[in-house]
Design an enzyme around this catalytic site. Structure first.
Site, short mmCIF file in Angstrom:
data_model
loop_
_atom_site.label_atom_id
_atom_site.label_comp_id
_atom_site.label_asym_id
_atom_site.label_seq_id
_atom_site.Cartn_x
_atom_site.Cartn_y
_atom_site.Cartn_z
N ASP A 208 0.87 -1.20 0.00
CA ASP A 208 0.00 0.00 0.00
C ASP A 208 0.89 1.24 0.00
O ASP A 208 2.11 1.14 0.23
CB ASP A 208 -0.92 0.01 1.23
CG ASP A 208 -1.87 1.22 1.24
OD1 ASP A 208 -2.34 1.63 0.16
OD2 ASP A 208 -2.12 1.78 2.33
N SER A 209 0.28 2.39 -0.22
CA SER A 209 1.03 3.64 -0.14
C SER A 209 1.52 3.90 1.29
O SER A 209 2.49 4.61 1.50
CB SER A 209 0.14 4.80 -0.58
OG SER A 209 -0.98 4.88 0.27
N CYS B 44 -4.31 -1.44 -1.91
CA CYS B 44 -4.52 0.01 -2.10
C CYS B 44 -5.58 0.17 -3.17
O CYS B 44 -5.41 -0.31 -4.30
CB CYS B 44 -3.21 0.66 -2.54
SG CYS B 44 -3.38 2.39 -2.97
N GLU C 135 -2.99 8.83 9.00
CA GLU C 135 -1.52 8.68 9.07
C GLU C 135 -0.93 9.55 10.18
O GLU C 135 0.14 9.28 10.69
CB GLU C 135 -0.88 9.01 7.71
CG GLU C 135 -1.19 8.00 6.61
CD GLU C 135 -0.26 6.78 6.58
OE1 GLU C 135 0.84 6.82 7.17
OE2 GLU C 135 -0.65 5.76 5.98
N CYS D 43 -11.07 2.89 0.52
CA CYS D 43 -9.67 3.20 0.76
C CYS D 43 -9.28 2.33 1.95
O CYS D 43 -10.02 2.29 2.95
CB CYS D 43 -9.50 4.67 1.10
SG CYS D 43 -7.84 5.08 1.70
N HIS E 242 -7.28 2.65 4.22
CA HIS E 242 -7.06 3.35 5.49
C HIS E 242 -8.37 3.48 6.29
O HIS E 242 -8.35 3.52 7.52
CB HIS E 242 -6.56 4.77 5.24
CG HIS E 242 -5.10 4.86 4.91
ND1 HIS E 242 -4.57 4.46 3.71
CD2 HIS E 242 -4.06 5.34 5.63
CE1 HIS E 242 -3.26 4.69 3.71
NE2 HIS E 242 -2.93 5.23 4.87
N1 DGL Z 1 -4.83 3.29 1.17
C1 DGL Z 1 -4.90 3.78 -0.16
C2 DGL Z 1 -6.19 3.36 -0.86
O1 DGL Z 1 -6.75 2.34 -0.51
C3 DGL Z 1 -4.70 5.23 -0.45
C4 DGL Z 1 -4.10 6.17 0.45
C5 DGL Z 1 -3.39 7.26 -0.30
O2 DGL Z 1 -4.03 8.23 -0.74
O3 DGL Z 1 -2.19 7.10 -0.43
O4 DGL Z 1 -6.63 4.02 -1.76
#
Ligand code: DGL
Length: 287
Positions: free
Chosen positions: A14-15, A77, A162, A195, A197
């Protein structure tokens, strides 16, 4: 005889920290599997970047992970899954599983269980790039054209997560109320947290939306599909000891270990730092 890859790890990417919510579900479903996790923490958020940049970053991270000889790459991600998955899947010699198709499948199953007969409307919150790609409405329309998706980008949520803001802090509550107000009165039966997160704020999101909207569990569905892919390839690790968990990041950050433990549900050891410049340089060398 084919080589036995069952002891190779599953790589999860993931990012940042968000993909740990998917790694956690994989660990629950497949406790014997070893997992290598890669968070591109130096370069997040991906969700506000252009599709070519997201593809370039993701390609670099997956090439790094390939050196660890995984049997499966899980792109945990949504932003990468929505904008670059097909290209990446063609480039690597192991299966590449994204989170978008599993998320869409889980959403349709949930929507149909709530409204079995006629049309229904579900919500989608995600990064700007995921919403702009239209990938969720397209995938869901292919699965069931009676399910309509109403999407809303929520760019402030990833930085808040984050940063380590807690789901019940007033600032998170205010941001969620502002974003989720656009769904009021739309009779949304289910909400996709598009997302990886966002499950960290699941309780607050559920609270703001109210009891008539259920949250889609895309991480669990992704874990089930990872199980299905490995089972199909006869690469599931035989039961035995619990698998290892190893973590790589492009920036250690001050809060990383505390937050990673929160996302994953257990303590992690010190992650290994990999400089983003090194990932870039490796690409130039290979070109
Ligand atoms: N966790 C990532 C997703 O599912 C994105 C977070 C980011 O913007 O880097 O899209």
């Amino acid at each position: 005889m084919l080589p036995d890859d069952s002891h190779s790890p599953i790589a999860v990417f993931d990012s940042g920290l968000g993909g740990l919510t998917v790694a956690r579900a994989i660990r629950q479903a497949l406790p014997h599997e070893s997992i290598v996790y890669f968070g591109d923490t130096a370069r997040l958020p991906y969700g506000s970047k252009s599709a070519p940049t997201v593809l370039r970053f993701a390609r670099q991270c997956l090439r790094f992970l390939m050196q660890l000889q995984p049997k499966l790459l899980v792109v945990a991600c949504n932003t990468v899954s929505a904008t670059a998955l097909e290209t990446l899947a063609d480039e690597f010699p192991v299966p590449v599983l994204g989170v978008l198709q599993p998320g869409a499948r889980a959403a349709v199953t949930l929507a149909r269980s709530i409204a079995p007969g006629g049309p229904c409307r579900i919500g989608l919150i995600a990064t700007e790039a995921t919403i702009a790609s239209n990938a969720y409405p397209t995938a869901i329309a292919h699965m069931d054209h009676r399910v309509h998706v109403v999407g809303r980008p929520c760019p402030l949520l990833v930085p808040l997560i984050e940063e380590g803001r807690s789901a019940d802090s007033p600032i998170v509550r205010a941001v969620l109320e502002d974003y989720l107000a656009s769904f009021t009165g739309l009779n949304i039966t289910a909400m996709i947290l598009g997302c990886t997160h966002y499950p960290i704020f699941a309780s607050a999101i559920a609270d703001v939306l109210g009891p008539r909207t259920q949250l889609v569990d895309a991480a669990r569905q992704t874990a089930l599909e990872a199980h299905g892919v490995l089972d199909g390839l006869r690469q599931l690790r035989p039961p035995g000891k619990r698998g290892k968990f190893t973590c790589y990041v492009t920036d250690q950050g001050l809060r990383f270990e505390r937050l990673a433990s929160l996302f994953l549900g257990h303590e992690i050891g010190q992650p290994t730092a990999v400089a983003a410049e090194m990932l870039e340089a490796a690409m130039v060398e290979q070109a």
